[in-house]
Enzyme design. Structure first.
Site, PDB file in Angstrom:
ATOM      1  N   TYR A   7      37.878 -39.081  58.779  1.00 12.87           N
ATOM      2  CA  TYR A   7      38.201 -40.809  58.485  1.00 12.87           C
ATOM      3  C   TYR A   7      38.942 -40.980  59.461  1.00 12.87           C
ATOM      4  CZ  TYR A   7      38.246 -45.117  56.584  1.00 12.87           C
ATOM      5  OH  TYR A   7      38.938 -47.022  56.554  1.00 12.87           O
ATOM      6  N   SER A  23      39.956 -51.222  60.123  1.00 12.36           N
ATOM      7  CA  SER A  23      39.444 -50.625  59.420  1.00 12.36           C
ATOM      8  C   SER A  23      38.834 -50.504  57.807  1.00 12.36           C
ATOM      9  CB  SER A  23      39.885 -49.542  59.340  1.00 12.36           C
ATOM     10  OG  SER A  23      41.235 -48.344  60.280  1.00 12.36           O
ATOM     11  N   SER A  24      37.356 -50.657  58.381  1.00  7.03           N
ATOM     12  CA  SER A  24      36.553 -51.142  56.888  1.00  7.03           C
ATOM     13  C   SER A  24      36.540 -49.077  55.909  1.00  7.03           C
ATOM     14  CB  SER A  24      34.963 -51.212  57.605  1.00  7.03           C
ATOM     15  OG  SER A  24      35.499 -52.407  57.728  1.00  7.03           O
ATOM     16  N   SER A  25      36.158 -49.213  54.969  1.00  8.26           N
ATOM     17  CA  SER A  25      35.890 -48.293  53.924  1.00  8.26           C
ATOM     18  C   SER A  25      34.372 -47.843  54.359  1.00  8.26           C
ATOM     19  CB  SER A  25      35.801 -48.677  52.152  1.00  8.26           C
ATOM     20  OG  SER A  25      34.638 -49.374  52.467  1.00  8.26           O
ATOM     21  N   PHE A 171      32.908 -59.619  56.980  1.00  8.14           N
ATOM     22  CA  PHE A 171      34.372 -58.747  58.219  1.00  8.14           C
ATOM     23  C   PHE A 171      34.656 -59.858  58.336  1.00  8.14           C
ATOM     24  CE2 PHE A 171      31.307 -54.948  57.925  1.00  8.14           C
ATOM     25  CZ  PHE A 171      31.866 -54.481  57.204  1.00  8.14           C
TER      26      PHE A 171
END
Length: 328
Positions: A7, A23-25, A171
């Protein structure tokens, strides 16, 4: 599912060492990908390349026999992601600089389409570029106000969305140009004012037919109102406000920020009410809107506090796609 994918490699700027804003988790990404039910050999269209990490996850899911097409409006992100995929040997991934609203005709039909950005409708090109029985998973606007979003999963049958379900999630809003200001909604805001405390407050009103001076007045009044605490459990805020928007019959939906908190609510001819994320309620004008809100809360509690999984997703055809709404 993504244990073999680093990641940080994808989401960290190699020059600054900082995490790239788009960026997303990993957990949120995994949930969205699981909703799409992707199998080896599928063709997948990704809307919103971002760091390139999500395309790497999708490439792992489809395997060498599948293919991933990814588009993004940010040329810098596209160039960076394409370079990382080349270095990683992902020859079954292609990245393009394009407005995701139009999908990617060259490469259709797709078995799956997954969006990491929020369109105001389910875009017609996505539906048209889907194979029969394809699945689309994307956040999308569910009411005609800012920030009223949900993640929709639907199948495409005979050129129309069907078998749809919803869950909370959102988002960044889809735009034809890269976003640089993340501080407030990008669209549908009818008034922005500065409160006496120096905070920026705004309001979005469904239908957008309220005169600017009236929108300013409501924004200021809600910002000045003393919130009533512990009106609902904050842990249930998403579920309750979705139910409220899905069942409201007497009032005009709004989303707003008081400068210190954001939420959803509605206006009547002489009042307004806003359910904030912390479970408190701000109200102004007469008691009419607050009385209606109490009735909605009572009905929600009698129904067992239904969440997104209890809603029916209804689609209405529009010129540029399909508008989803939640009904209870």
């Amino acid at each position: 599912m993504t244990t073999a994918i680093d990641y940080e490699y994808w989401t960290t700027d190699a020059h600054t060492g900082e995490t790239i804003p788009q960026s997303s988790s990993p957990a949120r990404i995994a949930d969205m990908v699981a909703l799409a039910d992707i199998e080896p050999g599928m063709r997948v269209l990704e809307i919103g390349t971002g760091t390139g990490y999500t395309a790497a996850v999708l490439a792992e899911k489809v395997g060498a026999s599948g293919y991933v097409v990814s588009v993004d409006v940010d040329q810098e992100l596209v160039t960076r992601a394409a370079d990382l995929h080349k270095k990683s040997g992902n020859t079954h991934v292609e990245i393009h600089h394009a407005d995701g609203t139009t999908g990617r005709e060259n490469g259709a039909p797709y078995d799956r389409i997954i969006g990491w950005t929020t369109p105001h409708v389910l875009p017609e090109p996505w539906v048209r570029q889907s194979a029969h029985r394809a699945v689309i998973v994307t956040p999308v606007k569910i009411a005609d106000i800012a920030n009223a979003h949900a993640v929709i999963r639907c199948r495409i049958e005979h050129g129309k969305p069907a078998e749809a379900s919803a869950q909370p999630g959102s988002f960044i809003e889809m735009t034809p140009e890269p976003v640089t200001d993340f501080g407030q909604p990008l669209r549908y805001v009818d008034s922005i004012v500065t409160t006496e405390a120096g905070e920026r407050a705004w309001i979005s009103i469904s239908g957008h037919s309220v005169p600017p001076e009236q929108a300013d007045a409501i924004t200021r009044q809600l910002a000045a109102a003393e919130p009533q605490p512990e009106w609902i459990d904050p842990a249930c805020w998403r579920e309750f406000t979705a139910y409220m928007l899905g069942t409201l019959s007497d009032g005009t939906p709004i989303s707003a920020s008081t400068g210190t908190g954001q939420g959803f609510g509605f206006t009547t001819s002489d009042s307004a009410v806003l359910v904030l994320r912390d479970g408190s309620v701000a109200a102004c004008g007469t008691a009419a809107a607050l009385a209606t809100l109490r009735g909605i809360r009572d009905a929600w509690e009698r129904a067992g506090q239904p969440g997104y999984d209890a809603a029916t997703v209804a689609f209405t055809a529009a010129d540029d796609g399909w508008r989803p709404s939640l009904r209870y």
